[in-house]
Design an enzyme around this catalytic site. Structure first.
Site, PDB file in Angstrom:
ATOM      1  N   LYS A   1       0.832  -1.205   0.000  1.00  0.00           N
ATOM      2  CA  LYS A   1       0.000   0.000   0.000  1.00  0.00           C
ATOM      3  C   LYS A   1       0.871   1.263   0.000  1.00  0.00           C
ATOM      4  O   LYS A   1       0.358   2.381  -0.053  1.00  0.00           O
ATOM      5  CB  LYS A   1      -0.910   0.007   1.238  1.00  0.00           C
ATOM      6  CG  LYS A   1      -1.843  -1.190   1.291  1.00  0.00           C
ATOM      7  CD  LYS A   1      -2.888  -1.040   2.370  1.00  0.00           C
ATOM      8  CE  LYS A   1      -3.712  -2.308   2.560  1.00  0.00           C
ATOM      9  NZ  LYS A   1      -4.186  -2.920   1.312  1.00  0.00           N
TER      10      LYS A   1
ATOM     11  N   TYR B   1      -3.462  -5.950  10.121  1.00  0.00           N
ATOM     12  CA  TYR B   1      -4.717  -5.306   9.733  1.00  0.00           C
ATOM     13  C   TYR B   1      -5.377  -6.147   8.652  1.00  0.00           C
ATOM     14  O   TYR B   1      -4.717  -6.860   7.907  1.00  0.00           O
ATOM     15  CB  TYR B   1      -4.503  -3.863   9.251  1.00  0.00           C
ATOM     16  CG  TYR B   1      -3.416  -3.741   8.229  1.00  0.00           C
ATOM     17  CD1 TYR B   1      -2.118  -3.447   8.610  1.00  0.00           C
ATOM     18  CD2 TYR B   1      -3.673  -3.982   6.880  1.00  0.00           C
ATOM     19  CE1 TYR B   1      -1.111  -3.377   7.680  1.00  0.00           C
ATOM     20  CE2 TYR B   1      -2.660  -3.904   5.948  1.00  0.00           C
ATOM     21  CZ  TYR B   1      -1.380  -3.601   6.359  1.00  0.00           C
ATOM     22  OH  TYR B   1      -0.372  -3.550   5.447  1.00  0.00           O
TER      23      TYR B   1
ATOM     24  N   LYS C   1      14.967  -6.116   5.389  1.00  0.00           N
ATOM     25  CA  LYS C   1      15.234  -5.051   6.376  1.00  0.00           C
ATOM     26  C   LYS C   1      16.614  -5.175   7.033  1.00  0.00           C
ATOM     27  O   LYS C   1      17.269  -4.175   7.307  1.00  0.00           O
ATOM     28  CB  LYS C   1      14.156  -5.065   7.461  1.00  0.00           C
ATOM     29  CG  LYS C   1      12.803  -4.538   6.996  1.00  0.00           C
ATOM     30  CD  LYS C   1      11.811  -4.557   8.154  1.00  0.00           C
ATOM     31  CE  LYS C   1      10.486  -3.940   7.753  1.00  0.00           C
ATOM     32  NZ  LYS C   1       9.565  -3.804   8.891  1.00  0.00           N
TER      33      LYS C   1
ATOM     34  N   ALA D   1       9.067  -6.696  14.169  1.00  0.00           N
ATOM     35  CA  ALA D   1       8.162  -5.576  14.459  1.00  0.00           C
ATOM     36  C   ALA D   1       8.218  -5.206  15.938  1.00  0.00           C
ATOM     37  O   ALA D   1       8.180  -4.021  16.298  1.00  0.00           O
ATOM     38  CB  ALA D   1       6.736  -5.929  14.052  1.00  0.00           C
TER      39      ALA D   1
ATOM     40  N   GLU E   1      19.585   5.758  16.436  1.00  0.00           N
ATOM     41  CA  GLU E   1      19.731   4.874  17.595  1.00  0.00           C
ATOM     42  C   GLU E   1      18.685   3.759  17.539  1.00  0.00           C
ATOM     43  O   GLU E   1      18.942   2.596  17.848  1.00  0.00           O
ATOM     44  CB  GLU E   1      19.554   5.687  18.886  1.00  0.00           C
ATOM     45  CG  GLU E   1      19.832   4.875  20.129  1.00  0.00           C
ATOM     46  CD  GLU E   1      19.642   5.675  21.405  1.00  0.00           C
ATOM     47  OE1 GLU E   1      18.879   6.655  21.393  1.00  0.00           O
ATOM     48  OE2 GLU E   1      20.250   5.283  22.419  1.00  0.00           O
TER      49      GLU E   1
ATOM     50  N   ARG F   1       6.078 -16.825  22.163  1.00  0.00           N
ATOM     51  CA  ARG F   1       6.006 -18.300  22.112  1.00  0.00           C
ATOM     52  C   ARG F   1       7.379 -18.890  22.432  1.00  0.00           C
ATOM     53  O   ARG F   1       7.487 -19.797  23.248  1.00  0.00           O
ATOM     54  CB  ARG F   1       5.553 -18.694  20.692  1.00  0.00           C
ATOM     55  CG  ARG F   1       5.443 -20.142  20.451  1.00  0.00           C
ATOM     56  CD  ARG F   1       4.859 -20.401  19.082  1.00  0.00           C
ATOM     57  NE  ARG F   1       5.697 -19.874  17.987  1.00  0.00           N
ATOM     58  CZ  ARG F   1       5.395 -19.968  16.703  1.00  0.00           C
ATOM     59  NH1 ARG F   1       4.261 -20.536  16.333  1.00  0.00           N
ATOM     60  NH2 ARG F   1       6.200 -19.482  15.776  1.00  0.00           N
ATOM     61  N   THR F   2       8.409 -18.366  21.795  1.00  0.00           N
ATOM     62  CA  THR F   2       9.781 -18.779  22.121  1.00  0.00           C
ATOM     63  C   THR F   2      10.300 -17.778  23.148  1.00  0.00           C
ATOM     64  O   THR F   2      10.739 -16.671  22.800  1.00  0.00           O
ATOM     65  CB  THR F   2      10.660 -18.751  20.840  1.00  0.00           C
ATOM     66  OG1 THR F   2       9.975 -19.440  19.804  1.00  0.00           O
ATOM     67  CG2 THR F   2      12.016 -19.376  21.076  1.00  0.00           C
TER      68      THR F   2
HETATM   69  P1  NDP Z   1       8.510 -11.912  12.532  1.00  0.00           P
HETATM   70  O1  NDP Z   1       8.449 -13.105  11.647  1.00  0.00           O
HETATM   71  O2  NDP Z   1       9.802 -11.222  12.716  1.00  0.00           O
HETATM   72  O3  NDP Z   1       8.009 -12.342  14.014  1.00  0.00           O
HETATM   73  C1  NDP Z   1       6.872 -13.133  14.173  1.00  0.00           C
HETATM   74  C2  NDP Z   1       6.508 -13.237  15.654  1.00  0.00           C
HETATM   75  O4  NDP Z   1       5.231 -13.886  15.741  1.00  0.00           O
HETATM   76  C3  NDP Z   1       7.476 -14.070  16.478  1.00  0.00           C
HETATM   77  O5  NDP Z   1       7.544 -13.535  17.782  1.00  0.00           O
HETATM   78  C4  NDP Z   1       6.792 -15.460  16.499  1.00  0.00           C
HETATM   79  O6  NDP Z   1       7.094 -16.228  17.625  1.00  0.00           O
HETATM   80  C5  NDP Z   1       5.335 -15.034  16.584  1.00  0.00           C
HETATM   81  N1  NDP Z   1       4.390 -16.045  16.075  1.00  0.00           N
HETATM   82  C6  NDP Z   1       4.194 -16.410  14.787  1.00  0.00           C
HETATM   83  N2  NDP Z   1       3.204 -17.326  14.717  1.00  0.00           N
HETATM   84  C7  NDP Z   1       2.770 -17.535  15.981  1.00  0.00           C
HETATM   85  C8  NDP Z   1       1.764 -18.368  16.567  1.00  0.00           C
HETATM   86  N3  NDP Z   1       1.005 -19.174  15.825  1.00  0.00           N
HETATM   87  N4  NDP Z   1       1.586 -18.322  17.897  1.00  0.00           N
HETATM   88  C9  NDP Z   1       2.349 -17.497  18.661  1.00  0.00           C
HETATM   89  N5  NDP Z   1       3.312 -16.678  18.182  1.00  0.00           N
HETATM   90  C10 NDP Z   1       3.527 -16.708  16.858  1.00  0.00           C
HETATM   91  O7  NDP Z   1       7.373 -10.924  12.010  1.00  0.00           O
HETATM   92  P2  NDP Z   1       7.323  -9.326  12.209  1.00  0.00           P
HETATM   93  O8  NDP Z   1       7.715  -9.037  13.611  1.00  0.00           O
HETATM   94  O9  NDP Z   1       8.044  -8.657  11.107  1.00  0.00           O
HETATM   95  O10 NDP Z   1       5.755  -9.010  11.972  1.00  0.00           O
HETATM   96  C11 NDP Z   1       4.815  -9.383  12.955  1.00  0.00           C
HETATM   97  C12 NDP Z   1       3.445  -8.805  12.655  1.00  0.00           C
HETATM   98  O11 NDP Z   1       3.470  -7.393  12.689  1.00  0.00           O
HETATM   99  C13 NDP Z   1       2.863  -9.177  11.287  1.00  0.00           C
HETATM  100  O12 NDP Z   1       1.488  -9.442  11.452  1.00  0.00           O
HETATM  101  C14 NDP Z   1       3.084  -7.931  10.471  1.00  0.00           C
HETATM  102  O13 NDP Z   1       2.137  -7.807   9.411  1.00  0.00           O
HETATM  103  C15 NDP Z   1       2.848  -6.865  11.525  1.00  0.00           C
HETATM  104  N6  NDP Z   1       3.490  -5.587  11.194  1.00  0.00           N
HETATM  105  C16 NDP Z   1       2.664  -4.508  11.030  1.00  0.00           C
HETATM  106  C17 NDP Z   1       3.194  -3.278  10.737  1.00  0.00           C
HETATM  107  C18 NDP Z   1       2.285  -2.108  10.558  1.00  0.00           C
HETATM  108  O14 NDP Z   1       2.747  -1.067  10.094  1.00  0.00           O
HETATM  109  N7  NDP Z   1       1.022  -2.213  10.916  1.00  0.00           N
HETATM  110  C19 NDP Z   1       4.655  -3.069  10.577  1.00  0.00           C
HETATM  111  C20 NDP Z   1       5.431  -4.279  10.789  1.00  0.00           C
HETATM  112  C21 NDP Z   1       4.845  -5.472  11.076  1.00  0.00           C
HETATM  113  P3  NDP Z   1       8.419 -17.209  17.672  1.00  0.00           P
HETATM  114  O15 NDP Z   1       9.555 -16.295  17.998  1.00  0.00           O
HETATM  115  O16 NDP Z   1       8.101 -18.157  18.747  1.00  0.00           O
HETATM  116  O17 NDP Z   1       8.530 -17.829  16.305  1.00  0.00           O
END
Ligand code: NDP
Length: 272
Positions: free
Chosen positions: A16, A216, A66, A131, A78, A152-153
């Site tokens: 978007k 979203y 990223k 994120a 920072e 979760r981890t």
């Molecule tokens: P990452 O892949 O870096 O991290 C994913 C995280 O989600 C990890 O902590 C992982 O846990 C956890 N996870 C995934 N599946 C499950 C599950 N079934 N149950 C429990 N925990 C789970 O992704 P990002 O941090 O980059 O993105 C995360 C979210 O944030 C996405 O939905 C993304 O779209 C949204 N986002 C939104 C933005 C916005 O502007 N609105 C900007 C950036 C991100 P584990 O460590 O245990 O694997």
């Protein structure tokens, strides 16, 4: 020549960002072009270098580039240094590349816009991925009382708590022992993207708790459905965060902060 910007990702056709940045440009009466670039997953650096050579002034970077973009920066904020990743690159007049991560700004300003100031709030952050890491400094700098990170981890939550401990009251929390409910719960896990609900104890939520899902979608996300079923005071998805992080990128490039609300309203309409 019109100043050139782009967002790099793979996949990227769903982005978007072109709509958001063209809207900002129209609003602030600036002439820019903003395109999507699907860089090959094994050749981001070359793709970015070609963009700079063709006169690119700035770029956004999303999954999965990223961290690679971070490594290519000459200067970092920072926030970017702590995040280990950047989503905004700016070509400086001396040719150097400046990197920032603007997710934290987008999140905090959207929380404040919808729920008021964050001073003294007890905040629970679910997830410890990119994120989450990119948002923690902005949350701690917003005046919250404490930040608990649950993942979760759990070792990843502990690592993040360790990295940010000198910036505020931050801890990893297993959520096993019942404690006082949180004021704000933020879901930064990607579970909502797959429609998956998290397994969460009911004591974390009270009638005054506001819940925010960084994901979203057209429909209410699985996390926000859970929050509503447990009588959260308010819920929000992350569309405002998306527009807010873009606004901060735009400010880096154009030295003017655009208004988020009109662009958010048009995106919300498109989504529904
Ligand atoms: P990452 O892949 O870096 O991290 C994913 C995280 O989600 C990890 O902590 C992982 O846990 C956890 N996870 C995934 N599946 C499950 C599950 N079934 N149950 C429990 N925990 C789970 O992704 P990002 O941090 O980059 O993105 C995360 C979210 O944030 C996405 O939905 C993304 O779209 C949204 N986002 C939104 C933005 C916005 O502007 N609105 C900007 C950036 C991100 P584990 O460590 O245990 O694997």
């Amino acid at each position: 020549m019109t100043d050139k910007y782009a967002v790099f990702g793979n996949p990227i056709s769903h982005s978007k960002s072109p709509h958001i940045h063209h809207s900002f440009a129209e609003q602030t009466q600036q002439a820019i072009s903003y395109t999507t670039i699907a860089a090959p997953t094994d050749d981001f650096a070359d793709s970015l270098s070609q963009f700079w050579q063709s006169g690119g002034c700035g770029a956004n970077v999303t999954m999965p580039f990223k961290e690679q973009a971070f490594a290519l920066c000459d200067q970092l904020t920072e926030e970017a240094q702590l995040a280990g990743a950047v989503n905004t690159l700016t070509k400086l007049p001396n040719g150097e590349i400046h990197g920032d991560t603007t997710d934290g700004f987008g999140l905090v300003t959207d929380l404040q816009r919808q729920f008021g100031h964050l001073k003294g709030k007890r905040v629970l952050l679910l997830g410890a991925g990119g994120a989450a890491r990119g948002s923690i400094l902005a949350l701690l700098n917003s005046g919250i009382a404490s930040l608990c990170i649950h993942n979760r981890t759990m070792s990843k939550a502990e690592d993040l708590a360790q990295i940010f401990t000198r910036y505020g009251e931050v801890s990893a929390n297993s959520l096993i022992e019942p404690q006082t409910a949180f004021d704000i719960i933020i879901n930064s896990t990607s579970a909502s993207l797959n429609g998956q609900a998290l397994t969460l104890p009911p004591w974390i939520i009270a009638q005054h708790t506001v819940c925010y899902d960084m994901a979203y979608a057209k429909e209410t996300t699985a996390f926000n459905l859970w929050a509503q079923q447990h009588n959260a005071a308010q819920t929000s998805d992350g569309l405002g965060m998306l527009v807010g992080q873009a606004a901060k990128s735009f400010q880096h490039w154009r030295k003017v902060m655009p208004q988020v609300e009109p662009v958010l309203a048009s995106l919300r309409q498109q989504l529904s």
